[in-house]
Design a protein around this motif. Sequence first.
Motif, short mmCIF file in Angstrom:
data_model
loop_
_atom_site.label_atom_id
_atom_site.label_comp_id
_atom_site.label_asym_id
_atom_site.label_seq_id
_atom_site.Cartn_x
_atom_site.Cartn_y
_atom_site.Cartn_z
N ALA A 144 89.77 17.73 34.65
CA ALA A 144 89.80 18.35 36.69
C ALA A 144 88.77 18.84 36.19
O ALA A 144 88.38 19.59 37.79
N GLU A 145 88.62 20.34 35.98
CA GLU A 145 87.83 21.16 36.41
C GLU A 145 86.40 19.98 36.73
O GLU A 145 86.27 20.93 37.73
N SER A 146 85.89 19.71 35.84
CA SER A 146 85.34 19.13 35.79
C SER A 146 84.67 18.26 36.82
O SER A 146 83.75 18.25 37.41
N ILE A 147 86.07 17.79 37.12
CA ILE A 147 85.77 16.32 38.39
C ILE A 147 85.39 17.40 39.91
O ILE A 147 85.15 16.51 40.68
N ASP A 148 86.35 18.26 39.63
CA ASP A 148 86.53 19.56 40.84
C ASP A 148 84.64 19.77 41.53
O ASP A 148 84.95 19.88 42.22
N GLU A 149 84.24 20.73 40.00
CA GLU A 149 82.90 20.81 40.27
C GLU A 149 82.18 20.01 40.82
O GLU A 149 81.35 20.31 41.31
N HIS A 150 82.53 18.70 40.61
CA HIS A 150 80.74 17.87 40.87
C HIS A 150 81.47 17.14 42.33
O HIS A 150 80.76 16.02 42.88
N GLY A 151 82.87 17.64 42.93
CA GLY A 151 83.48 17.02 44.08
C GLY A 151 83.75 15.66 44.06
O GLY A 151 83.16 14.76 45.14
N LEU A 152 84.03 15.09 42.79
CA LEU A 152 84.32 13.82 43.35
C LEU A 152 85.65 13.83 43.11
O LEU A 152 86.29 12.47 43.34
N ILE A 153 87.15 14.58 43.63
CA ILE A 153 88.10 13.47 43.64
C ILE A 153 88.22 12.65 44.66
O ILE A 153 89.33 11.61 43.96
N ASN A 154 87.50 12.96 45.81
CA ASN A 154 88.10 11.67 46.55
C ASN A 154 87.41 10.18 45.72
O ASN A 154 87.73 9.22 46.93
#
Lengths: 359, 248
Positions: B32-42
């Motif tokens: 989850a942190e990595s997805i946040d950091e790479h700006g991919l949540i959407n």
Amino acid sequence: MSKVLMKGNEAVAKAAINAGCRLYFAYPITPQSELIEYMAKMMPTVGGTFLQAESEVAAINMVYGAAGAGKRVMTSSSSPGISLKAEGMSYLAGAQLPCVIINVQRGGPGLGDIQPAQGDYFQATKGGGHGDYRLIVLAPSSVQEFADMASEAFDLADKYRNPVMILADGMLGQMMEPVDFKPAKTDQEIEAMGHQHESWCIHPNQDGDLKHHHEINSLEIDPVVLEKHVTKLYEKYAQIEANETRHELYNINDDNEILVVAFGTASRVVRSAVDELNAEGKNIGLFRPITVWPYPYEELAKCIGPRVKQVYVFELNTGQMVEDVKIAVNGKVPVNFWGRVGGMVFTPEQIKEKLQACF
Amino acid sequence: MEVIATRPKSLRDVPFTYCPGCTHGIAHRLIAESIDEHGLINKMAGVAPVGCSVFAYKFFNFDMAEAAHGRAPAVATGIKRARPDMHVFTYQGDGDLAAIGTAEIVHAANRGEHISVFFVNNAIYGMTGGQMAPTTLPDMKTTTSPYGRKVDDIGYPIRVCELLDTLVAPYYIERVSLLSGPDIIKAKKAVSKAIQYNKEGRGFTFIEFVSTCPTNWGIEPVKALVWAKENMLPFYKPGVFRDKGAPE
């Protein structure tokens, strides 16, 4: 548009692409191989996805993913391969995912053979996979109808968020007949269709709402919740039963002495025999269910005219449809059955002989 | 007061269903942190397996699919092919991925499918109550190997990273451990790299987490970490097996 002479397997593949199917996942099996080969050749030309999966199990789960992403997706196989897809079909129905599955039936059980048969009637109409679910099942009797059913199947799947099976057989898959194709959907129409499921499907979260969270799922661990879910499915199936039965009547009248019931390829052969006997002065009506689930019980019941002595069912199996016919007939007249199995197809002469014995 | 650590946006504010001391929560957080950091949540979609992490579809804060047992890589393939503009991962345990789903993982990897696979290896079936997994160590006792895993009878545990490393297509394969603070920091780097490669459309990425199952091993959580270090890591050696994006 002028007619094109095509094999059923290719015609239904072309019709599916025309209907906006842009994803197809399958595994080779006889006698449906022309279908997968046609898709391999044509999908890239329309910018679609063709993927030969490592197994039927993988193929149906790829369908689950693509259907969960809200796109028109199809798979096809023949009897043994459909058994492998049964797990996935149960999940698709549970998660309410629209998709189209084609079964070009062959002889069974087990590996059976590669000739036409109708032995998967129970599997298609009464379950196949585990749990309390239904597939909408369409049974074509000509190459034209097989092709026409592609777009109808996708429309029904989208309308009810339910998997739809086209239950064909090796005869329809392999036979060539002239086909008139409906115009292909345009890229704009396909793009528009691609948005129709966005209230529930997997798709990019354009507005960035942090509450956006869609689940494609058939798991409900709480029995109270699962009962509600299955009840909701049951209500949907009741609606499908009320609205979506299809059938064809042939020479049905008040003076029918015998009512014959047959579906798919079997009905083609039976029709020739009925024609010949009627030309000889008999009066035989033919009822052909086009949807085998939902089964047109009421429509069949209405066809039992005052002079009908018996109902005769002919199938390329050991009588799997007979119990549905008996439900419709409800004991009013005797129900007789004759069929051939193992990939053997009866001839009009054989059917004629069976019917003549009734007079 | 300054907030220095908070729940990643990519995790929903719902209670986890994992046992105390289980490392699934750590793996979830790293992803989850990595997805946040790479700006991919959407633009992210995940596929949950069958097993202890069966409810992962509830935990991640984007669209999720729950797959049949072992089929997550096929489901992810369908999603990715249908929505090439999205980024897709699977989260799978050892029974799901290395037993019933062996064909699906091998062939998704062999196609170089543009997905990330996060594989939690704790050498046991957790959800069903501690049965033998394809990764159960030799002589290890489980409820279905009550006399210990007899390799002459049932074979040796499968090293999945090594197996997938025989294929040409995979872009990135790494095994990490979740057994200590420093290991978790290394694991985070690997997860972040997998998500970055996923974002860049590089190809198939695979991270194996060597994990624990205190409940079904019947060991206290801290002792489970020690046991895993002593017994799991010698057999499942952490390391980068494949990194086609590494500087030459």
